[in-house]
Scaffold this motif. Structure first.
Motif, PDB file in Angstrom:
ATOM      1  N   PHE A   1      19.653 -10.875  26.733  1.00 24.73           N
ATOM      2  CA  PHE A   1      18.259 -10.948  26.291  1.00 24.73           C
ATOM      3  C   PHE A   1      18.142 -11.938  25.140  1.00 24.73           C
ATOM      4  N   ALA A   2      17.010 -12.616  25.072  1.00 24.74           N
ATOM      5  CA  ALA A   2      16.791 -13.613  24.016  1.00 24.74           C
ATOM      6  C   ALA A   2      15.300 -13.690  23.720  1.00 24.74           C
TER       7      ALA A   2
ATOM      8  N   ASN B   1      14.718 -15.126  33.241  1.00 24.52           N
ATOM      9  CA  ASN B   1      13.588 -15.789  32.567  1.00 24.52           C
ATOM     10  C   ASN B   1      12.295 -14.978  32.611  1.00 24.52           C
ATOM     11  N   VAL B   2      12.324 -13.812  33.226  1.00 17.51           N
ATOM     12  CA  VAL B   2      11.134 -12.950  33.234  1.00 17.51           C
ATOM     13  C   VAL B   2      10.964 -12.308  31.857  1.00 17.51           C
ATOM     14  N   THR B   3       9.706 -12.206  31.402  1.00 16.32           N
ATOM     15  CA  THR B   3       9.411 -11.599  30.107  1.00 16.32           C
ATOM     16  C   THR B   3       9.653 -10.094  30.158  1.00 16.32           C
ATOM     17  N   ILE B   4      10.365  -9.599  29.158  1.00 18.96           N
ATOM     18  CA  ILE B   4      10.660  -8.171  29.061  1.00 18.96           C
ATOM     19  C   ILE B   4       9.668  -7.493  28.106  1.00 18.96           C
TER      20      ILE B   4
ATOM     21  N   TYR C   1      12.841 -12.251  26.673  1.00 20.97           N
ATOM     22  CA  TYR C   1      12.962 -12.511  28.111  1.00 20.97           C
ATOM     23  C   TYR C   1      14.405 -12.287  28.549  1.00 20.97           C
ATOM     24  N   LEU C   2      14.586 -12.144  29.869  1.00 21.19           N
ATOM     25  CA  LEU C   2      15.921 -11.940  30.432  1.00 21.19           C
ATOM     26  C   LEU C   2      16.609 -13.286  30.575  1.00 21.19           C
ATOM     27  N   ARG C   3      17.747 -13.393  29.943  1.00 24.03           N
ATOM     28  CA  ARG C   3      18.480 -14.664  29.923  1.00 24.03           C
ATOM     29  C   ARG C   3      19.578 -14.721  30.988  1.00 24.03           C
TER      30      ARG C   3
END
Length: 290
Positions: free
Chosen positions: A67-68, A33-36, A78-80
């Protein structure tokens, strides 16, 4: 006569990204859930002032779902799903910006941005003693067997002990980092008989063993940069009497009798005594009671 002219905005402009190709380095241990990539870096503009609709796809096989984007109108990536450097080390994403929703029958203009994702290996695994055997298809878990060796009672070996299946040795499975590993004995070293070299893992003797009891040493391999990254292994050292003599057969010649037609694994009998199975025995002067 008053004539009112209304100019209708024609959909004749394609959305525009700030960049059409970018590369992002993502650490393997990034939290889900961290923003990439931030929304402001990916938002496309449209001179027709239309609402922009986004879609994210993956073009590298077996890397889908990691990723999504936050939403159809929010391109923040963000990392899914948790990453694993052993599964893949890079992937390529395509971000589409359209001025009409997907499936619209109206004329649609589309822009594309390519996002190259490079996975950076993180320090996630503890040392592995060698040799070890992988127990899963991803090769992320490797199990080692105990080491074994032997020493002569009442003698001090001046050389590092020879162990099976090999010398004490551990590696950092996060191989691109290859952190330094040190060794120590943390249990089973009665009377401090043995020492282990912190850098090489070589096991040596400090003094002679005076008892026939075996040793079960607990050896720890620890990463210098993080003492929380460690592994344990058992080293069994058997204490034996020194062998001065080779074993020998008690007879130089053994005579036996067998018969045609006997089933496999049938006994072979002593010649001249068909009721006594033949026994071939050896002895050793160093072990008279065995």
């Amino acid at each position: 006569i008053e004539i009112i002219v209304v100019i209708v905005n024609m959909n004749d402009n394609t959305p525009i990204f700030k960049e059409t190709n970018r590369t992002e380095v993502v650490p393997e241990d990034t939290k889900v859930n961290v923003t990439i990539v931030a929304r402001e870096d990916l938002s496309a503009s449209d001179d027709d002032l239309d609402t922009v609709f986004y879609e994210l796809t993956t073009i590298v096989p077996d890397t889908d779902g990691y990723f999504a984007i936050k939403g159809v109108n929010n391109p923040e990536i963000y990392l899914r799903k948790a990453l694993d450097y052993e599964k893949f080390k890079s992937t390529t994403l395509l971000l589409y910006a359209r001025d009409r929703p997907v499936g619209s029958t109206d004329t649609t203009n589309t822009a594309t941005e390519t996002i190259n994702i490079l996975i950076e290996q993180a320090d996630t695994k503890s040392p592995w003693f060698q040799p070890c055997t992988f127990i899963n298809t991803e090769k992320s878990i490797c199990i080692s067997s105990p080491y074994t060796g032997r020493v002569n009672i009442s003698e001090v070996s001046t050389e590092p002990l020879i162990l099976q299946p090999g010398p004490i040795y551990a590696i950092d499975p996060d191989y691109t980092l290859n952190e330094k590993i040190v060794y120590s004995i943390v249990g089973g070293n009665t009377d401090e008989v043995f020492s282990v070299d912190a850098d090489t893992g070589n096991l040596t003797m400090n003094k002679a063993v005076t008892s026939p009891d075996s040793f079960l040493l607990q050896v720890m391999a620890t990463q210098v940069n993080n003492i929380q990254k460690y592994s344990m292994v058992t080293v069994e050292i058997k204490v034996i009497n020194k062998s001065h003599n080779p074993p020998y057969f008690e007879n130089k010649i053994y005579n036996a009798t067998t018969y045609v037609g006997l089933a496999p694994k049938s006994f072979v009998f002593q010649a001249g005594d068909p009721s006594t199975p033949l026994m071939i025995t050896a002895a050793d002067a160093d072990f008279p009671n065995v």
